[in-house]
Each structure stands twice: as C-alpha cells, then as structure tokens.
Design a protein around this motif. Structure first.
Motif, PDB file in Angstrom:
ATOM      1  N   GLU A 123     -17.572  -1.315   4.186  1.00  0.00           N
ATOM      2  CA  GLU A 123     -16.867  -0.230   4.701  1.00  0.00           C
ATOM      3  C   GLU A 123     -15.362  -0.157   3.919  1.00  0.00           C
ATOM      4  O   GLU A 123     -14.864  -1.261   4.246  1.00  0.00           O
ATOM      5  CB  GLU A 123     -16.779  -0.307   6.192  1.00  0.00           C
ATOM      6  CG  GLU A 123     -16.165   1.144   6.668  1.00  0.00           C
ATOM      7  CD  GLU A 123     -16.286   1.349   8.108  1.00  0.00           C
ATOM      8  OE1 GLU A 123     -15.404   2.248   8.736  1.00  0.00           O
ATOM      9  OE2 GLU A 123     -17.069   0.724   8.677  1.00  0.00           O
ATOM     10  N   ASN A 124     -15.012   0.975   3.492  1.00  0.00           N
ATOM     11  CA  ASN A 124     -13.409   1.016   3.073  1.00  0.00           C
ATOM     12  C   ASN A 124     -12.483   1.404   4.280  1.00  0.00           C
ATOM     13  O   ASN A 124     -12.829   1.902   5.287  1.00  0.00           O
ATOM     14  CB  ASN A 124     -13.437   2.053   1.962  1.00  0.00           C
ATOM     15  CG  ASN A 124     -14.179   1.592   0.750  1.00  0.00           C
ATOM     16  OD1 ASN A 124     -14.359   0.659   0.531  1.00  0.00           O
ATOM     17  ND2 ASN A 124     -14.437   2.854   0.081  1.00  0.00           N
ATOM     18  N   PHE A 125     -11.361   0.820   4.119  1.00  0.00           N
ATOM     19  CA  PHE A 125     -10.260   0.975   5.061  1.00  0.00           C
ATOM     20  C   PHE A 125      -8.937   0.926   4.245  1.00  0.00           C
ATOM     21  O   PHE A 125      -8.851   0.526   3.261  1.00  0.00           O
ATOM     22  CB  PHE A 125     -10.138   0.174   6.076  1.00  0.00           C
ATOM     23  CG  PHE A 125      -9.876  -1.267   5.746  1.00  0.00           C
ATOM     24  CD1 PHE A 125      -8.617  -1.785   5.799  1.00  0.00           C
ATOM     25  CD2 PHE A 125     -11.076  -2.014   5.159  1.00  0.00           C
ATOM     26  CE1 PHE A 125      -8.400  -3.316   5.436  1.00  0.00           C
ATOM     27  CE2 PHE A 125     -10.585  -3.453   4.859  1.00  0.00           C
ATOM     28  CZ  PHE A 125      -9.561  -4.051   4.882  1.00  0.00           C
ATOM     29  N   THR A 126      -7.824   1.575   5.112  1.00  0.00           N
ATOM     30  CA  THR A 126      -6.687   1.823   4.437  1.00  0.00           C
ATOM     31  C   THR A 126      -5.614   0.700   4.817  1.00  0.00           C
ATOM     32  O   THR A 126      -5.670   0.319   6.274  1.00  0.00           O
ATOM     33  CB  THR A 126      -5.951   3.399   4.662  1.00  0.00           C
ATOM     34  OG1 THR A 126      -6.874   4.405   4.157  1.00  0.00           O
ATOM     35  CG2 THR A 126      -4.511   3.412   4.025  1.00  0.00           C
ATOM     36  N   MET A 127      -5.050   0.045   4.017  1.00  0.00           N
ATOM     37  CA  MET A 127      -4.083  -0.950   4.456  1.00  0.00           C
ATOM     38  C   MET A 127      -2.510  -0.399   4.026  1.00  0.00           C
ATOM     39  O   MET A 127      -2.408   0.042   2.903  1.00  0.00           O
ATOM     40  CB  MET A 127      -4.374  -2.113   3.525  1.00  0.00           C
ATOM     41  CG  MET A 127      -3.315  -3.163   3.881  1.00  0.00           C
ATOM     42  SD  MET A 127      -3.508  -3.965   5.485  1.00  0.00           S
ATOM     43  CE  MET A 127      -2.150  -4.769   5.871  1.00  0.00           C
ATOM     44  N   GLY A 130       0.980  -1.269  -0.019  1.00  0.00           N
ATOM     45  CA  GLY A 130       0.063   0.125  -0.024  1.00  0.00           C
ATOM     46  C   GLY A 130       0.913   1.231  -0.020  1.00  0.00           C
ATOM     47  O   GLY A 130       1.850   1.207  -0.462  1.00  0.00           O
ATOM     48  N   PRO A 131       0.332   2.404   0.521  1.00  0.00           N
ATOM     49  CA  PRO A 131      -1.088   2.327   0.954  1.00  0.00           C
ATOM     50  C   PRO A 131      -2.134   2.272  -0.077  1.00  0.00           C
ATOM     51  O   PRO A 131      -1.980   2.703  -1.368  1.00  0.00           O
ATOM     52  CB  PRO A 131      -1.078   3.907   1.727  1.00  0.00           C
ATOM     53  CG  PRO A 131       0.018   4.631   0.885  1.00  0.00           C
ATOM     54  CD  PRO A 131       0.951   3.590   0.559  1.00  0.00           C
ATOM     55  N   ALA A 132      -3.066   1.598   0.525  1.00  0.00           N
ATOM     56  CA  ALA A 132      -4.329   1.281  -0.547  1.00  0.00           C
ATOM     57  C   ALA A 132      -5.589   1.381  -0.038  1.00  0.00           C
ATOM     58  O   ALA A 132      -5.471   0.911   1.382  1.00  0.00           O
ATOM     59  CB  ALA A 132      -3.885  -0.144  -1.126  1.00  0.00           C
ATOM     60  N   ILE A 133      -6.722   1.311  -0.666  1.00  0.00           N
ATOM     61  CA  ILE A 133      -8.023   1.508  -0.145  1.00  0.00           C
ATOM     62  C   ILE A 133      -8.589  -0.038  -0.412  1.00  0.00           C
ATOM     63  O   ILE A 133      -8.719  -0.271  -1.573  1.00  0.00           O
ATOM     64  CB  ILE A 133      -8.926   2.627  -0.456  1.00  0.00           C
ATOM     65  CG1 ILE A 133      -8.344   3.942  -0.388  1.00  0.00           C
ATOM     66  CG2 ILE A 133     -10.364   2.340   0.060  1.00  0.00           C
ATOM     67  CD1 ILE A 133      -7.962   4.440   0.970  1.00  0.00           C
ATOM     68  N   LEU A 134      -8.853  -0.581   0.786  1.00  0.00           N
ATOM     69  CA  LEU A 134      -9.573  -1.874   0.573  1.00  0.00           C
ATOM     70  C   LEU A 134     -11.077  -1.923   1.189  1.00  0.00           C
ATOM     71  O   LEU A 134     -11.286  -0.884   1.747  1.00  0.00           O
ATOM     72  CB  LEU A 134      -8.517  -2.976   1.455  1.00  0.00           C
ATOM     73  CG  LEU A 134      -7.306  -3.134   1.034  1.00  0.00           C
ATOM     74  CD1 LEU A 134      -6.593  -4.275   1.816  1.00  0.00           C
ATOM     75  CD2 LEU A 134      -7.289  -3.339  -0.525  1.00  0.00           C
ATOM     76  N   GLY A 135     -11.790  -3.188   1.034  1.00  0.00           N
ATOM     77  CA  GLY A 135     -12.986  -3.234   1.318  1.00  0.00           C
ATOM     78  C   GLY A 135     -14.068  -3.228   0.273  1.00  0.00           C
ATOM     79  O   GLY A 135     -13.379  -3.416  -0.833  1.00  0.00           O
ATOM     80  N   ASN A 136     -15.443  -3.732   0.487  1.00  0.00           N
ATOM     81  CA  ASN A 136     -16.081  -3.898  -0.242  1.00  0.00           C
ATOM     82  C   ASN A 136     -15.825  -5.007  -1.418  1.00  0.00           C
ATOM     83  O   ASN A 136     -15.795  -4.742  -2.834  1.00  0.00           O
ATOM     84  CB  ASN A 136     -16.607  -2.675  -1.111  1.00  0.00           C
ATOM     85  CG  ASN A 136     -17.880  -2.753  -1.872  1.00  0.00           C
ATOM     86  OD1 ASN A 136     -18.743  -3.293  -1.723  1.00  0.00           O
ATOM     87  ND2 ASN A 136     -18.133  -1.458  -2.765  1.00  0.00           N
TER      88      ASN A 136
END
Length: 293
Positions: free
Chosen positions: A113-117, A42-48
């Motif tokens: 819900e999105n979150f950052t990894m 990352g940093p990457a937006i994960l989720g959904n």
C-alpha cells in the motif's frame, strides 16, 4: 526582494530511495538562531518497496528535531531509545559528546500500500558549554504540543517560546519553532511575539512581503529579527523558526557540529575507527563521504 531579507531555494539531495530539499545552511547564512541544518523530506509517495532507510550514523554537538506532517519515522539510537514519530509529534535527540541512530519506515508501513511521507529533519546546534553533555532522547506526542487559533491562523508551538506561550521542548538555548496554517488570507505580525533571528519555511501556498511572492519550497530569512510582518494567502502553511544567535561560531563537518574544528576532526576519526556506541541489534554503518577538494 527587499535588502533586509534573504531568500533561499531548496537544493535537492538524493538519500537513496528518497529525495530531500536542503534549506540550511547556505553560503550567505550558516545558522538562524541555533538552527544550523534543515532538510525537507518529501512530500513523496512511498510503499511497495520504496521506504525511508537511513542506516546507523553518528552525531556530536547538536540536537536533531524531527517533525512530520504525513507518514511515520521509526527512531532507534545507541541509548536504546525506540520510538515511532507520527504527524504532529516531536522527536528530539541530543547528541552531546556522541550518539548514533537510525531512521526508518516502520514495519507496519512496509506493505504494497502506498502512503505519503512529508516532514522536516532539523539540527539545532548546542551552545559551547553544552557540546559535551551526555546524549538523551525526548519525545513529545502531538497531544502535548500547545495549539491555538487566532486571526484566521492555526498555530502549534513545536519548540521554545513564542506568542506568549511555552512549549514542553525548550532545548538548550533561546529558540522557537511554530507550525502555522492560514485558514483565510491574513497578516502575521511578529512584533513583540518572539525573540531573535527569524526564518520562514513555506511548506505549501505562498506568502507576500512588500509585493514579493515567496512560494512553497523556499525559505525567507529576516535580517531585522522579530520586528516584521508578512501576508499569508489562504491555505498557506509555514514553519516559523529561529532564536537568539549562539555566542560562539559553530562549524559543520558531515553529521557533526561544534565550536571546535579539532573536535570535528576527532569525531571523524572516532567514526572511521568505529569507536562510537552502536544502536542495539544494528550492524549497519554509513561511512563518512570523501569530500571533493
């Protein structure tokens, strides 16, 4: 860049739903101290529907060090270890003669819900006389990591010995890893603060060395060991790592590290023949990729 420094740019690699930046090894430098492999996650937006899912895979001859800034990784291995690694925690799995593990987004994060990894996956090669030890997994919560402030810097000693302090995680050879955040523009002087080869991974911001700017996503390796200093801009965060080089040359084949090329080939055949121990309750399997000739 002055000729006593090596500058490395991240090379992007695709891990299914997730992109990582590979920093080490590279052609001119295979190891820094005992550190032999570094992936920037990352940093990457994960989720959904988009998560980290690294299926069952093996290691020999190394320790994996997982360190996160954001997000969580659920670690499971063939020893029966099961731990969720959160920001600031340190997960340290030593493979020795052979272990398998998985790395996944925990179930509680698998929502809409999105979150950052964001974090690093690091391999530390074992000394020749420790390559065949029994596997083990150690977990150090964030609250146990030595932390202090000095000269406008926030420092956390993730592993080893540096700046006159010792971390709970010592590893199997001379090493250090420090998480450093500059709260103001300042100079970091390493003279007499640590031992061995030194590298800086710039997580965010930039550092200056003799009028040369080194930015986030790059790694600076010093050829003059610990006798150096760098200027950090306000808000810069970096990982400082290294140590004294291992006495014996080490080789890398896929997920395996060893001072013996014969051991690497034997490990490859063991995995192909499914002779490694398994993670309890997990039947996933990552085949060894065929190398292009």
């Amino acid at each position: 860049m002055a000729n006593n420094k090596l500058l490395v740019n991240e090379r992007q690699a695709d891990l299914g739903n997730f992109m990582v930046g590979r920093l080490l090894p590279f052609r001119k430098k295979r190891q820094v101290g005992p550190f032999t492999f570094i992936d920037h996650m990352g940093p990457a937006i994960l989720g959904n529907g988009k998560y980290v899912d690294v299926d069952q895979h093996p290691h020999i001859g190394l320790s994996t060090l997982t360190y996160l800034f954001e997000g969580e990784i659920e670690h499971k291995d063939s020893l029966g270890s099961h731990k969720i690694i959160s920001p600031g925690d340190v997960g340290f799995m030593t493979s020795g003669h052979g272990v398998t593990h998985t790395e996944r987004t925990p179930e509680f994060r698998r929502t809409l819900e999105n979150f950052t990894m964001h974090g690093y996956q690091i391999w530390v090669a074992l000394p020749k006389d420790k390559e065949d030890i029994d596997p083990n997994f150690k977990f150090y919560p964030s609250s146990d990591i030595p932390s202090w402030e000095k000269d406008g810097l926030k420092l956390r000693l993730v592993a080893g010995n540096a700046f006159g302090k010792s971390a709970p995680l010592q590893g199997y050879s001379s090493m250090f890893m420090v998480d450093i955040l500059a709260e103001e523009e300042t100079t970091l002087n390493l003279a007499n603060q640590l031992k061995g080869e030194v590298a800086f991974v710039i997580v965010k911001g930039e550092i200056t060395k003799k009028d040369h700017k080194v930015e986030a996503g790059q790694m600076l390796i010093s050829k003059t060991d610990e006798q150096c200093s760098i200027c950090l801009d306000k808000g810069t965060r970096l990982l400082l790592f290294g140590g004294e080089p291992l006495k014996d040359e080490h080789f890398l084949l896929w997920n395996f590290v060893s001072s013996s090329k014969e051991k690497l080939q034997k490990a490859k055949e063991r995995w192909k023949n499914k002779q490694f121990p398994k993670v309890p309750g997990d039947d996933t399997y990552i085949p060894i990729p065929e190398l292009k000739r």
